[in-house]
Design an enzyme around this catalytic site. Structure first.
Site, mmCIF file in Angstrom:
data_model
loop_
_atom_site.group_PDB
_atom_site.id
_atom_site.type_symbol
_atom_site.label_atom_id
_atom_site.label_comp_id
_atom_site.label_asym_id
_atom_site.label_seq_id
_atom_site.Cartn_x
_atom_site.Cartn_y
_atom_site.Cartn_z
ATOM 1 N N ASN A 145 38.657 26.544 38.638
ATOM 2 C CA ASN A 145 39.604 27.621 38.935
ATOM 3 C C ASN A 145 39.282 28.217 40.305
ATOM 4 O O ASN A 145 38.156 28.682 40.528
ATOM 5 C CB ASN A 145 39.512 28.725 37.875
ATOM 6 C CG ASN A 145 40.441 29.894 38.190
ATOM 7 O OD1 ASN A 145 41.650 29.810 37.958
ATOM 8 N ND2 ASN A 145 39.903 30.976 38.720
ATOM 9 N N GLU A 146 40.256 28.181 41.194
ATOM 10 C CA GLU A 146 40.139 28.810 42.521
ATOM 11 C C GLU A 146 38.807 28.479 43.194
ATOM 12 O O GLU A 146 38.179 29.330 43.821
ATOM 13 C CB GLU A 146 40.321 30.330 42.412
ATOM 14 C CG GLU A 146 41.712 30.742 41.971
ATOM 15 C CD GLU A 146 41.948 32.247 42.062
ATOM 16 O OE1 GLU A 146 40.976 32.997 42.252
ATOM 17 O OE2 GLU A 146 43.109 32.671 41.954
ATOM 18 N N LYS A 206 45.681 43.688 34.444
ATOM 19 C CA LYS A 206 46.898 42.870 34.475
ATOM 20 C C LYS A 206 47.372 42.489 33.075
ATOM 21 O O LYS A 206 48.392 41.798 32.934
ATOM 22 C CB LYS A 206 46.668 41.617 35.314
ATOM 23 C CG LYS A 206 46.489 41.901 36.793
ATOM 24 C CD LYS A 206 46.359 40.621 37.600
ATOM 25 C CE LYS A 206 46.071 40.952 39.049
ATOM 26 N NZ LYS A 206 44.724 41.542 39.234
ATOM 27 N N TYR A 247 49.384 41.150 45.204
ATOM 28 C CA TYR A 247 48.390 41.267 46.255
ATOM 29 C C TYR A 247 48.987 41.152 47.657
ATOM 30 O O TYR A 247 48.415 41.651 48.617
ATOM 31 C CB TYR A 247 47.291 40.217 46.083
ATOM 32 C CG TYR A 247 46.401 40.490 44.901
ATOM 33 C CD1 TYR A 247 45.730 41.696 44.778
ATOM 34 C CD2 TYR A 247 46.230 39.544 43.897
ATOM 35 C CE1 TYR A 247 44.910 41.952 43.686
ATOM 36 C CE2 TYR A 247 45.409 39.796 42.808
ATOM 37 C CZ TYR A 247 44.759 41.002 42.707
ATOM 38 O OH TYR A 247 43.954 41.255 41.634
ATOM 39 N N ASN A 300 47.574 29.613 41.178
ATOM 40 C CA ASN A 300 47.495 31.041 40.889
ATOM 41 C C ASN A 300 48.195 31.776 42.032
ATOM 42 O O ASN A 300 47.675 31.814 43.145
ATOM 43 C CB ASN A 300 46.042 31.499 40.799
ATOM 44 C CG ASN A 300 45.265 30.799 39.696
ATOM 45 O OD1 ASN A 300 45.838 30.149 38.827
ATOM 46 N ND2 ASN A 300 43.947 30.922 39.730
#
Length: 741
Positions: free
Chosen positions: A373-374, A530, A435, A429
């Site tokens: 992930n990322e 979130k 953001y 994502n």
């Protein structure tokens, strides 16, 4: 016969690194605890970014463990964060690196008459065990079940990467299934008989060869596992008649596919995936959750109507995977290879992936293995990262040829990067509209990706907007942390998804608010907000009901803004979410208006005092009270007022011909003098970010896009380290700097 005993009760715990010897001598310095347990349930959620990360110790007396001749005794740890060392009677037996998977320890040779078990757990910062950089709390502790397992000498293997020794692979052929059954054994000579059985299909005999027996059983007129519609499960078992050891597992028969144009299909038909991601922790408890809490999580997800779940960012409890099987949720499962690539920890990614796949192979709900992930956030892609992912990708395919591999990429990663096309499918994502940028930028991003790479399968693995349900307004904007804006954001995202069938899956970030001790923002330090539901699971935010209107078949009517009681506007918007074709709005018992529509219904209602608002559709009814107030309610925003109201008049912010916080950051950077002020406030604002955000590498193209935003918008989104007085001072300083003509 196999005997399994849970040993969660009556442990001693030391919240310090006291060492092995002291666990026997310093009992009076310990706490009595029962499992599941974490030492970060409080300090891991208070926003100080200073929760205890180090070594703690547990001990327990196992008493006498009587064994028959040849029997073996094993300990099974279902979740021990992050690095665990195990001693029995002073003898070191195991070290396990990885806080989210099951591991087992053979304790037979160390058994005595006392049998004192000691376990040390270490969640400290290091360079060898993932995760180390991420936007969530790395809780430490023995936070899942610990079991004592006694088996006969001839038994099904307990040392297969923590997984079950029975693996089931159904292959659908027309109306029947060819079920391959594999069973791994210990101390079984070649030729040993293993009896296999599948419910509703019969039995067969396999024989052991090199420690494994293999057999096949045909299921005629197979009953498919069909997602939410019909999550039918079969039961498979294996037994060793010579010793009586038996294993049992559930499995499902289904086919699935993904197409770069049509998206996800289940059992040959289109099955658009829209659901949520889930972190396992909750407020005041951390990761030490019990089964009742997991049941509650599942009930809320099902109530919302989600048909898919991304179990992020690590391996979850087997109990929750079982819930997904039983209820028909399509699952993305992944390891905590996240944010920052550590070359020293390559082996740890491989061991954690092996455990994830082996332990979860039989779950029909799982359709893909998440590699990372990322992972490029802290430094971009390089050859070592790509090589690590090639190894993980090949490992997944070698362990499991029936499922796909995937990755969740950070929005900054160029879609043309080789890493994007490495797994079978990918997702991104994207946080346009939160953001940076606007909600519509998500539409543009997907359209551009699909046009440039029409042969690739792409999904949306994270998207969301933070919301404190206390914060309310009638002029919501990105960065205000209001429940109002979160709902508007998700209205756009669902509309975007509906018109793009090629998006293979949508996973909201997140189903629940979760612990992120590095955060201090939005009025709730230590939380990522979130979630569609609050950290304590007590409040379903308005956006939850929007998804329910889109995804659930249960009749729904929901009035938005119930927490927005005090309203300053004479003409206020009343919004209703419903999956009914028409709704009626009543004000103080009188019909105000009726509307036909789809999911979202809006009414402008004049208010002058306190009013009772009712929404109706057939027998469905929802009700709330609102009232007109000349003065705003200071509890409705992070600073007691909105950013624009930190000044008496809007014209006092802007001064014609001079800079102000209303200007874009790109324009401010055009003036060397103004750019210095911008750099100073940005440096201060970084103090509100967690370690992860501080390490993010922003590509030039993305930075240019971010710079198009006004400075005011950026300031809305930083933590409370930027005070109203600081913004007034900054704006005053900008007002003294003339713009070049």
């Amino acid at each position: 016969m196999r005997h399994i005993q849970n040993i969660n009760q009556d442990w001693r715990f030391w919240r310090q690194d006291i060492g092995l010897a002291a666990t026997e001598q310093a009992i009076d310095q310990s706490d009595a605890v029962n499992l599941p347990h974490t030492w970060n349930a409080v300090d891991g959620q208070d926003g100080g970014n200073d929760y205890y990360r180090g070594t703690c110790w547990y001990s327990k007396s196992l008493g006498q463990i009587p064994l028959q001749s040849g029997d073996e005794a094993w300990l099974e740890f279902n979740g021990a964060a992050m690095t665990a060392n195990v001693w029995l009677n002073g003898q070191h037996l195991a070290c396990h690196q990885g806080g989210y998977s099951t591991f087992r320890v053979n304790i037979t040779k160390a058994l005595g008459r006392v049998n004192r078990l000691v376990v040390s757990l270490d969640n400290s910062d290091n360079r060898s065990v993932y995760p180390q950089r991420a936007d969530f709390t790395f809780y430490g502790g023995l936070y899942r079940d610990v079991n004592l397992i006694v088996v006969p000498a001839l038994h099904f293997a307990l040392d297969r990467s923590g997984g079950p020794a029975l693996q089931v692979t159904p292959v659908i052929e027309g109306g029947q299934a060819d079920v391959r059954l594999e069973a791994w054994t210990s101390n079984a000579p070649d030729g040993t008989a293993v009896k296999f059985e599948v419910s509703d299909a019969g039995t067969t005999i396999g024989t052991v060869q090199d420690g494994k027996a293999v057999a096949r059983i045909q299921i005629q007129q197979v009953h498919l596992w069909d997602g939410l519609n019909d999550p039918y499960l079969y039961t498979a078992s294996a037994s060793l008649p010579q010793s009586g050891d038996t294993l049992e597992t559930s499995f499902g028969c289904r086919t699935f596919s993904v197409d770069p144009e049509k998206g996800f299909s289940l059992n040959g038909r289109s099955y658009p995936l829209c659901g949520v991601a889930r972190h396992q922790d909750r407020q005041g408890v951390g990761c030490a959750i019990d089964r009742a809490m997991q049941d509650e999580d599942m009930a809320l997800i099902l109530e919302m109507g989600a048909n898919t779940i991304r179990l992020a960012h690590y391996q979850h409890d087997q109990y929750f995977y079982n819930l997904c099987d039983r209820h028909g949720l399509v699952v993305w499962a992944e390891i905590p290879y996240i944010t920052e690539h550590m070359p020293e920890a390559r082996q740890n990614t491989l061991s954690q992936m092996t455990e994830l796949v082996v332990q979860n192979y039989n779950h029909p709900s799982i359709v893909c293995w998440g590699l990372s992930n990322e992972i490029t956030v802290a430094g971009g892609a390089n050859e070592d990262i790509i090589d690590n992912h090639r190894l993980l990708n090949d490992l997944c395919h070698s362990l499991d040829s029936s499922r796909l591999t995937t990755m969740a990429h950070a929005f900054m990663l160029d879609p043309a990067d080789p890493l994007v096309g490495l797994p079978d499918i990918c997702s991104y994502n994207l946080y346009f509209g939160w953001y940076l940028g606007q909600c519509a930028d998500n539409d543009d991003w997907f359209d551009e990706f699909h046009a440039k790479f029409p042969e690739r399968v792409v999904g949306l693995s994270e998207y969301g907007a933070d919301a404190n349900p206390q914060y309310q307004n009638n002029h919501s904007d990105r960065g205000d942390w209001s429940e109002t804006y979160q709902a508007i954001y998700h209205e756009h995202m669902l509309s975007m998804w509906q018109t793009r069938p090629y998006i293979w899956a949508m996973h909201v970030w997140n189903m629940f608010d979760f612990g992120a001790d590095g955060r201090n923002e939005g009025g709730k330090p230590g939380q990522n907000q979130k979630g569609l539901v609050t950290f304590d699971r007590k409040i379903k935010k308005d956006a939850f009901y929007l998804y329910k209107a889109y995804l659930s078949t249960a009749p729904l009517i929901h009035l938005c803004g119930k927490r927005y009681v005090d309203r300053q506007e004479n003409l206020t918007e009343i919004k209703i979410y419903s999956n009914q074709p028409s709704v009626s709005l009543l004000v103080d018992g009188q019909l105000f208006a009726s509307e036909n529509g789809d999911k979202i219904f809006r009414f402008l209602v004049p208010i002058s005092s306190e009013h009772v608002i009712e929404a109706r559709s057939g027998d469905l009814l929802d009700r709330m009270k609102i009232r007109y107030c000349e003065a705003g309610n200071p509890d409705y925003s992070a600073h007691g007022s909105d950013v624009v109201n930190w000044f008496d008049q809007d014209e006092q912010i802007s001064r014609e011909g001079f800079y102000s916080i209303k200007d874009s950051m790109a324009d401010i950077k055009c003036s060397p003098e103004a750019a210095v002020l911008l750099a100073e406030i940005m440096a201060i604002s970084k103090e509100s970010f967690g370690d992860v955000a501080k390490a993010v590498t922003i590509p030039e193209a993305i930075q240019r896009k971010m710079d198009q935003d006004s400075l005011e918008r950026m300031l809305k989104q930083v933590g409370e380290v930027i005070t109203p007085d600081m913004i007034r001072t900054l704006n005053h300083q900008l007002n003294q700097i003339p713009k070049e003509v």
